[in-house]
Scaffold this active site. Structure first.
Site, PDB file in Angstrom:
ATOM      1  N   ARG A  58       6.366  -6.209   5.486  1.00  0.00           N
ATOM      2  CA  ARG A  58       5.684  -5.125   4.757  1.00  0.00           C
ATOM      3  C   ARG A  58       5.838  -5.430   3.280  1.00  0.00           C
ATOM      4  O   ARG A  58       6.959  -5.419   2.759  1.00  0.00           O
ATOM      5  CB  ARG A  58       6.281  -3.763   5.107  1.00  0.00           C
ATOM      6  N   HIS A  85      -3.533  -2.598   7.176  1.00  0.00           N
ATOM      7  CA  HIS A  85      -2.426  -2.117   8.015  1.00  0.00           C
ATOM      8  C   HIS A  85      -2.829  -2.257   9.481  1.00  0.00           C
ATOM      9  O   HIS A  85      -3.012  -1.270  10.189  1.00  0.00           O
ATOM     10  CB  HIS A  85      -2.139  -0.654   7.654  1.00  0.00           C
ATOM     11  N   GLN A  88      -1.177  -0.359  12.544  1.00  0.00           N
ATOM     12  CA  GLN A  88      -1.552   1.049  12.682  1.00  0.00           C
ATOM     13  C   GLN A  88      -2.859   1.183  13.461  1.00  0.00           C
ATOM     14  O   GLN A  88      -3.027   2.081  14.290  1.00  0.00           O
ATOM     15  CB  GLN A  88      -1.705   1.680  11.296  1.00  0.00           C
ATOM     16  N   ASP A 173      -5.877   9.724   4.921  1.00  0.00           N
ATOM     17  CA  ASP A 173      -4.573   9.150   4.559  1.00  0.00           C
ATOM     18  C   ASP A 173      -4.163   9.816   3.241  1.00  0.00           C
ATOM     19  O   ASP A 173      -4.975  10.485   2.588  1.00  0.00           O
ATOM     20  CB  ASP A 173      -4.723   7.623   4.399  1.00  0.00           C
ATOM     21  N   CYS A 213      -2.315   8.253   9.789  1.00  0.00           N
ATOM     22  CA  CYS A 213      -1.239   7.286  10.079  1.00  0.00           C
ATOM     23  C   CYS A 213       0.145   7.858   9.801  1.00  0.00           C
ATOM     24  O   CYS A 213       1.128   7.357  10.334  1.00  0.00           O
ATOM     25  CB  CYS A 213      -1.471   6.008   9.291  1.00  0.00           C
ATOM     26  N   ARG A 241       2.520   3.598  18.168  1.00  0.00           N
ATOM     27  CA  ARG A 241       2.951   2.434  17.372  1.00  0.00           C
ATOM     28  C   ARG A 241       3.930   1.593  18.202  1.00  0.00           C
ATOM     29  O   ARG A 241       3.857   0.371  18.215  1.00  0.00           O
ATOM     30  CB  ARG A 241       3.634   2.898  16.070  1.00  0.00           C
TER      31      ARG A 241
HETATM   32  N1  NVA Z   1      -1.881   4.091   2.506  1.00  0.00           N
HETATM   33  C1  NVA Z   1      -0.493   4.347   2.807  1.00  0.00           C
HETATM   34  C2  NVA Z   1      -0.214   4.099   4.256  1.00  0.00           C
HETATM   35  C3  NVA Z   1       1.202   4.392   4.674  1.00  0.00           C
HETATM   36  C4  NVA Z   1       1.490   4.068   6.108  1.00  0.00           C
HETATM   37  C5  NVA Z   1       0.389   3.493   1.916  1.00  0.00           C
HETATM   38  O1  NVA Z   1       0.057   2.309   1.687  1.00  0.00           O
HETATM   39  O2  NVA Z   1       1.383   4.002   1.411  1.00  0.00           O
HETATM   40  N1   CP Z   2       2.149   4.847   9.433  1.00  0.00           N
HETATM   41  C1   CP Z   2       3.164   4.091   8.965  1.00  0.00           C
HETATM   42  O1   CP Z   2       3.069   2.870   8.848  1.00  0.00           O
HETATM   43  O2   CP Z   2       4.294   4.797   8.707  1.00  0.00           O
HETATM   44  P1   CP Z   2       5.639   4.242   8.018  1.00  0.00           P
HETATM   45  O3   CP Z   2       5.325   3.980   6.572  1.00  0.00           O
HETATM   46  O4   CP Z   2       6.639   5.341   8.222  1.00  0.00           O
HETATM   47  O5   CP Z   2       6.041   2.965   8.723  1.00  0.00           O
END
Ligand code: NVA
Ligand code: CP
Length: 253
Positions: A58, A85, A88, A173, A213, A241
């Site tokens: 990540r 992502h 997801q 989101d 998500c 997930r």
């Molecule tokens: N768009 C959000 C998704 C989190 C799972 C982010 O990048 O923070």
């Molecule tokens: N939806 C998602 O990826 O959540 P987290 O940031 O908690 O992993």
């Protein structure tokens, strides 16, 4: 599991999933490994991949995942980048199919930020054969390269209501993603007309589903009434997930 950003779902599902499959997962934040203090991505990828069977990343910059993959001798999993992502989306597609049947030929409405999640829905629209209606404020559209590449599967709408017309699934989101916290106020103003409310859900198909998500901000991108209401599939989506990623791990390993 290398995390340069926080996580609840991704971390817990990959770690629990590996244990359930009889394997073991290592949680490595940037503070734990030399990558966080300047060891290069190629050097890190060569060394770590010589010791493990797969690497989940990540990161902020998508290009770092590509660089890591180039130098890794084991599969690399994108667990969220600034661009996409995909893990997801595995869970989202599984959830829609479990609750509503095939998504092929259906209409999905993306409301809000043209961010990593929106762009992954654009990829999914092509892969799974659904129509994607996108409504984002003009300054927060998805990247042009994505809009061009997936033009045949998507329609852009200037307002949320028209994007939701006849939709079978409404998705949103957070307005400020991880790393954008300082823009929270200006984003709140820009996204004010892009909240998923009961009124917006009423312009979709009567049995439309709502997904997100998570983490969610009730009262911003979605009202509590919608996310905690009958049409919401967010808890099944989050649990999936785990199941979808176990399948991904088996496929890759
Ligand atoms: N768009 C959000 C998704 C989190 C799972 C982010 O990048 O923070
Ligand atoms: N939806 C998602 O990826 O959540 P987290 O940031 O908690 O992993």
């Amino acid at each position: 599991m290398i995390f340069d950003k926080p996580s609840t779902r991704t971390r817990v599902s990959f770690e629990a999933g590996m244990t359930q499959l009889g394997g073991h997962a290592l949680f490595l934040s940037n503070r734990d490994i030399q990558l966080g203090r300047g060891e290069t991505i190629p050097d890190s990828a060569i060394v770590i991949s010589s010791m493990v069977d797969g690497i989940m990343l990540r990161v902020s910059a998508h290009k770092d995942i590509a660089t890591f993959a180039q130098h890794s001798s084991v599969p690399i999993i994108n667990a969220l980048s600034d661009e996409s992502h995909p893990c997801q989306l595995l869970a989202d597609m599984m959830t829609f199919q479990e609750h509503k049947g095939k998504i092929q030929g259906k209409t999905v409405a993306w409301i809000g930020d043209g961010n990593n999640m929106c762009q992954t829905y654009m990829q999914a629209a092509k892969a799974f054969g659904f129509r994607l209606n996108i409504a984002c404020p003009s300054a927060y559209q998805p990247k042009k390269a994505f809009a061009e590449k997936y033009a045949n599967s998507i329609n852009f709408h200037s307002n949320a209501k028209s994007a939701c017309q006849n939709a079978d699934l409404i998705i949103t989101d957070v307005w400020a993603s991880m790393g954008q916290e300082t823009q929270q106020q200006q984003r709140q103003a820009a996204f004010a007309d892009f909240q998923v409310s009961a009124e917006l859900m009423n312009s979709a198909s009567p049995d439309a589903a709502f997904m997100h998500c998570l983490p969610a901000h009730r009262g911003e991108e979605v009202t509590a009434e919608v996310i905690d209401g009958k049409q919401s599939l967010v808890w099944a989506e989050a649990e999936n997930r785990l199941h979808a990623q176990k399948a991904l791990l088996l496929f890759l390993l």
